[in-house]
Design a protein around this motif. Structure first.
Motif, PDB file in Angstrom:
ATOM      1  N   ARG A 159       0.596  -1.089   0.153  1.00 26.39           N
ATOM      2  CA  ARG A 159      -0.297  -0.027  -0.064  1.00 26.39           C
ATOM      3  C   ARG A 159       0.474   1.391   0.141  1.00 26.39           C
ATOM      4  O   ARG A 159       1.988   1.391   0.900  1.00 26.39           O
ATOM      5  N   LEU A 160       0.879   1.573  -0.799  1.00 28.22           N
ATOM      6  CA  LEU A 160       1.687   3.413  -0.758  1.00 28.22           C
ATOM      7  C   LEU A 160       0.946   4.409  -1.159  1.00 28.22           C
ATOM      8  O   LEU A 160      -0.178   4.427  -1.783  1.00 28.22           O
ATOM      9  N   ARG A 161       1.594   5.958  -0.650  1.00 26.75           N
ATOM     10  CA  ARG A 161       1.069   6.825  -0.862  1.00 26.75           C
ATOM     11  C   ARG A 161       2.473   7.558  -1.398  1.00 26.75           C
ATOM     12  O   ARG A 161       3.595   7.130  -1.539  1.00 26.75           O
ATOM     13  N   ALA A 162       1.762   8.717  -2.190  1.00 27.70           N
ATOM     14  CA  ALA A 162       2.547   8.977  -3.106  1.00 27.70           C
ATOM     15  C   ALA A 162       2.354   9.916  -3.846  1.00 27.70           C
ATOM     16  O   ALA A 162       0.609  11.108  -3.481  1.00 27.70           O
ATOM     17  N   ILE A 163       2.851  11.188  -4.518  1.00 24.23           N
ATOM     18  CA  ILE A 163       2.340  12.361  -5.274  1.00 24.23           C
ATOM     19  C   ILE A 163       2.088  12.078  -6.736  1.00 24.23           C
ATOM     20  O   ILE A 163       3.432  11.811  -7.216  1.00 24.23           O
ATOM     21  N   GLY A 164       1.553  12.256  -7.737  1.00 19.12           N
ATOM     22  CA  GLY A 164       1.660  12.371  -8.573  1.00 19.12           C
ATOM     23  C   GLY A 164       1.720  13.331 -10.035  1.00 19.12           C
ATOM     24  O   GLY A 164       2.358  14.441  -8.695  1.00 19.12           O
ATOM     25  N   ARG A 165       2.226  13.168 -11.544  1.00 19.57           N
ATOM     26  CA  ARG A 165       2.594  14.385 -12.102  1.00 19.57           C
ATOM     27  C   ARG A 165       1.993  15.441 -12.440  1.00 19.57           C
ATOM     28  O   ARG A 165       2.262  16.824 -11.917  1.00 19.57           O
ATOM     29  N   ASN A 166       0.795  15.402 -11.598  1.00 22.57           N
ATOM     30  CA  ASN A 166      -0.353  16.688 -11.334  1.00 22.57           C
ATOM     31  C   ASN A 166       0.033  17.353  -9.743  1.00 22.57           C
ATOM     32  O   ASN A 166      -0.360  18.341  -9.550  1.00 22.57           O
ATOM     33  N   GLY A 167       0.856  17.138  -9.018  1.00 24.92           N
ATOM     34  CA  GLY A 167       1.257  16.805  -7.824  1.00 24.92           C
ATOM     35  C   GLY A 167      -0.124  17.036  -6.899  1.00 24.92           C
ATOM     36  O   GLY A 167       0.670  17.693  -5.770  1.00 24.92           O
ATOM     37  N   LYS A 168      -1.328  16.075  -7.007  1.00 23.52           N
ATOM     38  CA  LYS A 168      -1.970  15.820  -5.798  1.00 23.52           C
ATOM     39  C   LYS A 168      -1.690  13.736  -5.454  1.00 23.52           C
ATOM     40  O   LYS A 168      -1.200  13.833  -6.328  1.00 23.52           O
ATOM     41  N   PRO A 169      -1.642  14.205  -4.110  1.00 22.30           N
ATOM     42  CA  PRO A 169      -1.313  12.759  -3.414  1.00 22.30           C
ATOM     43  C   PRO A 169      -2.935  12.297  -4.091  1.00 22.30           C
ATOM     44  O   PRO A 169      -3.269  12.156  -3.872  1.00 22.30           O
ATOM     45  N   PHE A 170      -1.931  10.714  -3.592  1.00 16.84           N
ATOM     46  CA  PHE A 170      -2.783   9.215  -3.917  1.00 16.84           C
ATOM     47  C   PHE A 170      -2.418   8.612  -3.120  1.00 16.84           C
ATOM     48  O   PHE A 170      -1.164   7.996  -2.680  1.00 16.84           O
ATOM     49  N   GLU A 171      -3.219   7.862  -3.169  1.00 13.43           N
ATOM     50  CA  GLU A 171      -2.838   5.996  -1.984  1.00 13.43           C
ATOM     51  C   GLU A 171      -3.143   5.341  -3.148  1.00 13.43           C
ATOM     52  O   GLU A 171      -4.255   5.143  -3.671  1.00 13.43           O
ATOM     53  N   VAL A 172      -2.652   3.937  -2.926  1.00 15.17           N
ATOM     54  CA  VAL A 172      -3.055   2.884  -3.819  1.00 15.17           C
ATOM     55  C   VAL A 172      -2.395   1.868  -3.587  1.00 15.17           C
ATOM     56  O   VAL A 172      -1.148   1.533  -2.973  1.00 15.17           O
ATOM     57  N   GLU A 173      -3.052   0.680  -3.661  1.00 16.58           N
ATOM     58  CA  GLU A 173      -2.663  -1.008  -3.217  1.00 16.58           C
ATOM     59  C   GLU A 173      -2.627  -1.530  -4.529  1.00 16.58           C
ATOM     60  O   GLU A 173      -2.264  -1.095  -5.809  1.00 16.58           O
ATOM     61  N   LEU A 174      -0.551  -1.956  -4.809  1.00 14.60           N
ATOM     62  CA  LEU A 174      -0.384  -2.300  -5.850  1.00 14.60           C
ATOM     63  C   LEU A 174      -0.578  -3.555  -5.163  1.00 14.60           C
ATOM     64  O   LEU A 174       0.589  -4.518  -4.887  1.00 14.60           O
ATOM     65  N   ASP A 175       0.044  -4.699  -6.703  1.00 21.63           N
ATOM     66  CA  ASP A 175       0.073  -6.095  -6.185  1.00 21.63           C
ATOM     67  C   ASP A 175       1.038  -6.235  -8.247  1.00 21.63           C
ATOM     68  O   ASP A 175       0.877  -5.658  -9.122  1.00 21.63           O
ATOM     69  N   GLY A 176       1.806  -7.487  -7.957  1.00 16.28           N
ATOM     70  CA  GLY A 176       2.271  -8.617  -9.287  1.00 16.28           C
ATOM     71  C   GLY A 176       2.952  -7.275  -9.760  1.00 16.28           C
ATOM     72  O   GLY A 176       4.198  -6.847  -8.285  1.00 16.28           O
ATOM     73  N   LEU A 177       3.674  -7.332 -10.777  1.00 17.61           N
ATOM     74  CA  LEU A 177       5.333  -6.827 -10.749  1.00 17.61           C
ATOM     75  C   LEU A 177       5.287  -5.041 -10.618  1.00 17.61           C
ATOM     76  O   LEU A 177       6.503  -4.757 -10.695  1.00 17.61           O
ATOM     77  N   LEU A 178       4.057  -4.622 -10.657  1.00 16.61           N
ATOM     78  CA  LEU A 178       4.351  -3.514 -10.120  1.00 16.61           C
ATOM     79  C   LEU A 178       4.799  -3.068  -9.226  1.00 16.61           C
ATOM     80  O   LEU A 178       5.681  -2.228  -8.069  1.00 16.61           O
ATOM     81  N   ALA A 179       3.972  -3.560  -7.926  1.00 19.56           N
ATOM     82  CA  ALA A 179       4.331  -3.838  -6.883  1.00 19.56           C
ATOM     83  C   ALA A 179       6.111  -4.248  -6.802  1.00 19.56           C
ATOM     84  O   ALA A 179       6.672  -3.259  -5.591  1.00 19.56           O
ATOM     85  N   ILE A 180       6.814  -5.025  -7.166  1.00 19.37           N
ATOM     86  CA  ILE A 180       7.724  -6.005  -7.155  1.00 19.37           C
ATOM     87  C   ILE A 180       8.743  -4.512  -7.290  1.00 19.37           C
ATOM     88  O   ILE A 180       9.514  -4.069  -7.066  1.00 19.37           O
ATOM     89  N   CYS A 181       8.201  -3.931  -8.970  1.00 19.70           N
ATOM     90  CA  CYS A 181       9.106  -2.765  -9.205  1.00 19.70           C
ATOM     91  C   CYS A 181       9.127  -0.876  -8.131  1.00 19.70           C
ATOM     92  O   CYS A 181      10.209  -1.055  -8.069  1.00 19.70           O
TER      93      CYS A 181
END
Ligand code: NI
Length: 180
Positions: free
Chosen positions: A108-130
């Motif tokens: 489970r990740l919190r980050a800021i996007g290219r648009n400057g807006k914060p977001f939270e997302v649950e990642l799995d699979g290859l993207l989670a590893i990456c």
């Protein structure tokens, strides 16, 4: 857009702890575009700013088949991890070498996007590893750090040999899997 130079292990600059991004401005968006171009040109599925000698907490990724789903994570923070999975990893900073690394299955990740807006997302699979691999880069860590010293010596020798071969105009064996 500019293609940036990717630092290679054991370059000591890869050991830098990246500082948080202050503001998402035009200069940062230009860096993001340059990093994406660099990642696509190198046939990578992820790239951390550390790898292009910019020591700010920023990573880009695209794990899609069509190479048309660029993802941007600014100041990424892992809020939680679940499960474990082991997979073959490679790295654009350790070209031509792959080995098994254990990671969390989902994050489970919190980050800021290219648009400057914060977001939270649950990642799995290859993207989670990456993303776990790239956040390690931002902390000055490489996937070979999870391997034995004997293996790391082998990696350093192989990379040195490949660099010599390239300097002589030769071509090292091509990558057999995407690198992150
Ligand atoms: Ni990497």
């Amino acid at each position: 857009m500019t293609r940036l130079t990717i630092l290679e292990y054991p370059d000591p600059r890869l050991r830098t702890w990246a500082v948080p991004v202050g503001s998402v401005d035009a200069a940062l968006r230009e860096l993001i575009d340059d990093m994406l171009e660099t990642m696509y040109a190198a046939n990578g599925i992820g790239l951390a700013a550390t790898q292009v000698d910019v020591h700010q907490r920023l990573l880009v990724a695209d794990v899609s088949e069509g190479r048309n789903d660029p993802r941007v994570f600014i100041n990424p923070e892992i809020l939680g991890k679940d499960g474990t999975t082991t997979s073959q990893e490679g790295c654009l900073s350790v070209p031509g070498y792959y080995d098994e690394v254990e990671r969390a299955l989902s994050v489970r990740l919190r980050a800021i996007g290219r648009n400057g807006k914060p977001f939270e997302v649950e990642l799995d699979g290859l993207l989670a590893i990456c993303v776990q691999h790239e956040i390690d880069h931002l902390d000055g860590k490489l996937f070979v750090d999870y391997l034995s010293e004997m293996k790391r010596q082998r990696v350093r020798r192989k990379l040195e040999k490949d660099r010599r071969l390239r300097a002589e105009g030769g071509t090292p064996a091509p990558a057999r899997a995407p690198a992150i």
